[in-house]
Design a protein around this motif. Structure first.
Motif, PDB file in Angstrom:
ATOM      1  N   ALA A 156       1.636  -9.072 -11.149  1.00 22.06           N
ATOM      2  CA  ALA A 156       1.483  -8.128 -12.258  1.00 22.06           C
ATOM      3  C   ALA A 156       2.333  -6.887 -12.035  1.00 22.06           C
ATOM      4  O   ALA A 156       2.963  -6.366 -12.975  1.00 22.06           O
ATOM      5  N   PHE A 157       2.381  -6.385 -10.791  1.00 21.28           N
ATOM      6  CA  PHE A 157       3.221  -5.229 -10.503  1.00 21.28           C
ATOM      7  C   PHE A 157       4.689  -5.573 -10.704  1.00 21.28           C
ATOM      8  O   PHE A 157       5.452  -4.785 -11.267  1.00 21.28           O
ATOM      9  N   GLN A 158       5.093  -6.746 -10.233  1.00 21.09           N
ATOM     10  CA  GLN A 158       6.481  -7.159 -10.381  1.00 21.09           C
ATOM     11  C   GLN A 158       6.875  -7.186 -11.854  1.00 21.09           C
ATOM     12  O   GLN A 158       7.970  -6.739 -12.223  1.00 21.09           O
ATOM     13  N   GLN A 159       5.992  -7.685 -12.707  1.00 24.06           N
ATOM     14  CA  GLN A 159       6.268  -7.749 -14.132  1.00 24.06           C
ATOM     15  C   GLN A 159       6.402  -6.342 -14.725  1.00 24.06           C
ATOM     16  O   GLN A 159       7.314  -6.060 -15.500  1.00 24.06           O
ATOM     17  N   ALA A 160       5.474  -5.451 -14.372  1.00 27.57           N
ATOM     18  CA  ALA A 160       5.494  -4.088 -14.899  1.00 27.57           C
ATOM     19  C   ALA A 160       6.715  -3.326 -14.415  1.00 27.57           C
ATOM     20  O   ALA A 160       7.364  -2.601 -15.182  1.00 27.57           O
ATOM     21  N   LEU A 177      -1.328  -2.153  -8.527  1.00 30.15           N
ATOM     22  CA  LEU A 177      -1.374  -1.856  -7.099  1.00 30.15           C
ATOM     23  C   LEU A 177      -2.779  -1.453  -6.663  1.00 30.15           C
ATOM     24  O   LEU A 177      -3.167  -1.702  -5.508  1.00 30.15           O
ATOM     25  N   ASN A 178      -3.545  -0.840  -7.546  1.00 28.33           N
ATOM     26  CA  ASN A 178      -4.948  -0.552  -7.225  1.00 28.33           C
ATOM     27  C   ASN A 178      -5.739  -1.854  -7.060  1.00 28.33           C
ATOM     28  O   ASN A 178      -6.559  -1.984  -6.143  1.00 28.33           O
ATOM     29  N   ARG A 179      -5.485  -2.810  -7.954  1.00 28.32           N
ATOM     30  CA  ARG A 179      -6.153  -4.111  -7.823  1.00 28.32           C
ATOM     31  C   ARG A 179      -5.712  -4.807  -6.539  1.00 28.32           C
ATOM     32  O   ARG A 179      -6.515  -5.477  -5.877  1.00 28.32           O
ATOM     33  N   SER A 185      -7.275  -6.829  -1.430  1.00 26.97           N
ATOM     34  CA  SER A 185      -6.933  -6.924  -0.012  1.00 26.97           C
ATOM     35  C   SER A 185      -8.099  -6.494   0.863  1.00 26.97           C
ATOM     36  O   SER A 185      -8.449  -7.173   1.840  1.00 26.97           O
ATOM     37  N   GLU A 186      -8.730  -5.379   0.522  1.00 28.60           N
ATOM     38  CA  GLU A 186      -9.850  -4.892   1.310  1.00 28.60           C
ATOM     39  C   GLU A 186     -11.084  -5.786   1.135  1.00 28.60           C
ATOM     40  O   GLU A 186     -11.867  -5.964   2.080  1.00 28.60           O
ATOM     41  N   HIS A 246       0.836  -1.203   0.000  1.00 28.53           N
ATOM     42  CA  HIS A 246       0.000   0.000   0.000  1.00 28.53           C
ATOM     43  C   HIS A 246       0.876   1.261   0.000  1.00 28.53           C
ATOM     44  O   HIS A 246       0.550   2.255  -0.659  1.00 28.53           O
ATOM     45  N   GLN A 247       1.983   1.207   0.743  1.00 33.33           N
ATOM     46  CA  GLN A 247       2.895   2.344   0.777  1.00 33.33           C
ATOM     47  C   GLN A 247       3.521   2.591  -0.590  1.00 33.33           C
ATOM     48  O   GLN A 247       3.656   3.736  -1.035  1.00 33.33           O
ATOM     49  N   VAL A 248       3.902   1.522  -1.278  1.00 28.93           N
ATOM     50  CA  VAL A 248       4.453   1.664  -2.626  1.00 28.93           C
ATOM     51  C   VAL A 248       3.418   2.278  -3.565  1.00 28.93           C
ATOM     52  O   VAL A 248       3.759   3.108  -4.418  1.00 28.93           O
ATOM     53  N   ARG A 249       2.171   1.882  -3.401  1.00 25.03           N
ATOM     54  CA  ARG A 249       1.112   2.467  -4.236  1.00 25.03           C
ATOM     55  C   ARG A 249       1.041   3.979  -4.049  1.00 25.03           C
ATOM     56  O   ARG A 249       0.920   4.736  -5.030  1.00 25.03           O
ATOM     57  N   LEU A 250       1.128   4.448  -2.811  1.00 21.76           N
ATOM     58  CA  LEU A 250       1.082   5.889  -2.561  1.00 21.76           C
ATOM     59  C   LEU A 250       2.314   6.584  -3.120  1.00 21.76           C
ATOM     60  O   LEU A 250       2.223   7.679  -3.695  1.00 21.76           O
ATOM     61  N   LEU A 251       3.489   5.963  -2.971  1.00 22.42           N
ATOM     62  CA  LEU A 251       4.722   6.565  -3.476  1.00 22.42           C
ATOM     63  C   LEU A 251       4.736   6.593  -5.001  1.00 22.42           C
ATOM     64  O   LEU A 251       5.266   7.537  -5.606  1.00 22.42           O
TER      65      LEU A 251
END
Length: 378
Positions: free
Chosen positions: A363-367, A316-318, A323-324, A279-284
């Motif tokens: 998916a994030f790791q790939q991108a 990261l949005n997904r 998660s929620e 979540h922190q990475v998403r904000l950054l």
């Protein structure tokens, strides 16, 4: 040494963007905020939220996030007291307006997942008859209704077949869907009321007045006019890179990591311990994208870099949404006196959403790997 701090993804041609470019970006975002506010007032806001009102609220959140992010990244070029007073207020506006949409999307995600997992043709929208009387009896202080216990070794003698498990899921999915619909619809209604109260409050009017002033006057420091924005934008990217480096991307290289299910349906209601760094990475990442916008003076474009960052942000949005949703399924499973089939369906739903979390990490790791490889070849 100074060149080391410049972001290679930001165009270097032309004069260096300075505080004047930041002022122009902030004025544009403030104007968007005021335009969205006027649209929201014109469209009104019914109980379910008219389409125009929903779009206006989304535009309000979008501009509030960009202003707040710019105040964070480029705070050294702005009046410190003004920044510290504005940022938490803008975060309050954005967070309050986001809740109704979040609950709506969460319910849709969970009901769609139940439909997919159970293979049923439809899920009832009404509250299951078994749930409502149980809640009412608890409120009245009635004693639990005794239930006949199954033989202790029945499950060992007659293990469920795959067809029976599918049947249990199909039966429980309808009741689980009704329970989730009741809980999340109530939460959405409360969030809608909270948003309406917030938009009519003196606190929000004070923020709107400050944004109106920002649309014409940006409180820059004296040195802002000659300060290059790019090192500050690059620092935002460095913070993102450091946070990504700390993530277990090796684990995320596998699309489904069963270790994430350990938290499970335990009585602990604390958010999943694995999720916070992501979540922190998403904000950054959002701060990095908005800093790029401010430096260029325009929103995300269609360049390869923009599309890669957008893809990483969507993953990261997904991740956040799944998660929620998993947490909502676990919370519903803790509801007292629900039927075993209902609890079973919610458990399967929780596991499904945790798998979605892992897929989003993959998916994030790939991108991100593609972006890192592209940067290293420049």
């Amino acid at each position: 040494m100074a060149q080391r701090h410049l972001d290679p993804t930001v165009p270097m041609a032309g004069p260096a963007p300075t505080g004047d470019a930041l002022a122009g970006y902030l004025r544009a975002q403030a104007t968007e905020f005021l335009r969205a506010l006027r649209l929201h007032r014109e469209t009104g806001s019914g109980a379910n939220g008219a389409e125009g009102s929903v779009d206006a609220a989304r535009a309000l959140r979008r501009s509030a996030r960009r202003i707040s992010a710019s105040l964070h990244t480029f705070q050294s070029l702005l009046d410190t007291d003004w920044c510290e007073g504005m940022r938490p207020e803008l975060a309050w506006v954005s967070g309050t307006l986001a809740m109704e949409h979040a609950y709506t999307a969460r319910l849709e995600r969970l009901l769609s997942a139940l439909h997919r997992l159970s293979g049923s043709t439809a899920l009832p929208a009404q509250v299951d008859a078994e749930i409502a009387p149980a809640a009412g009896s608890r409120a009245a202080g009635a004693a639990p209704v005794p239930q006949r216990a199954a033989p202790r070794d029945a499950g060992l003698r007659n293990p469920p077949t795959p067809a029976q498990e599918r049947g249990n899921l199909t039966v429980g999915a309808a009741k689980a869907g009704a329970l989730l619909d009741r809980q999340l619809t109530l939460a959405r209604t409360r969030a809608h009321s909270t948003a309406l109260q917030a938009l009519g409050s003196s606190r929000f009017h004070a923020i709107a007045d400050k944004v109106a002033v920002l649309a014409s006057e940006v409180p820059l420091t004296r040195s802002a006019a000659t300060t290059d924005l790019r090192p500050l934008a690059a620092a935002a990217k460095d913070r993102l890179k450091d946070a990504v480096t700390a993530l277990p991307l090796v684990t995320a290289g596998h699309p489904y990591n069963a270790a994430a299910l350990i938290h499970g349906l335990s009585p602990d209601t604390v958010p999943h311990p694995q999720d916070a760094p992501w979540h922190q990475v998403r904000l950054l990442l959002r701060l990095h994208r908005y800093a790029r916008e401010a430096v260029r003076g325009e929103p995300d474009g269609t360049s390869v870099v923009d599309l890669r960052l957008l893809s990483a942000g969507q993953a990261l949005n997904r991740h956040r949404d799944a998660s929620e949703a998993a947490a909502a399924a676990a919370q519903a499973a803790r509801t007292p006196r629900i039927a075993p089939a209902t609890a079973y369906a919610l458990g399967v739903l929780h596991a499904d959403q945790r798998h979605e979390v892992e897929a989003a990490r993959f998916a994030f790791q790939q991108a991100w790997q593609k972006e890192a490889e592209a940067v290293s070849t420049r």
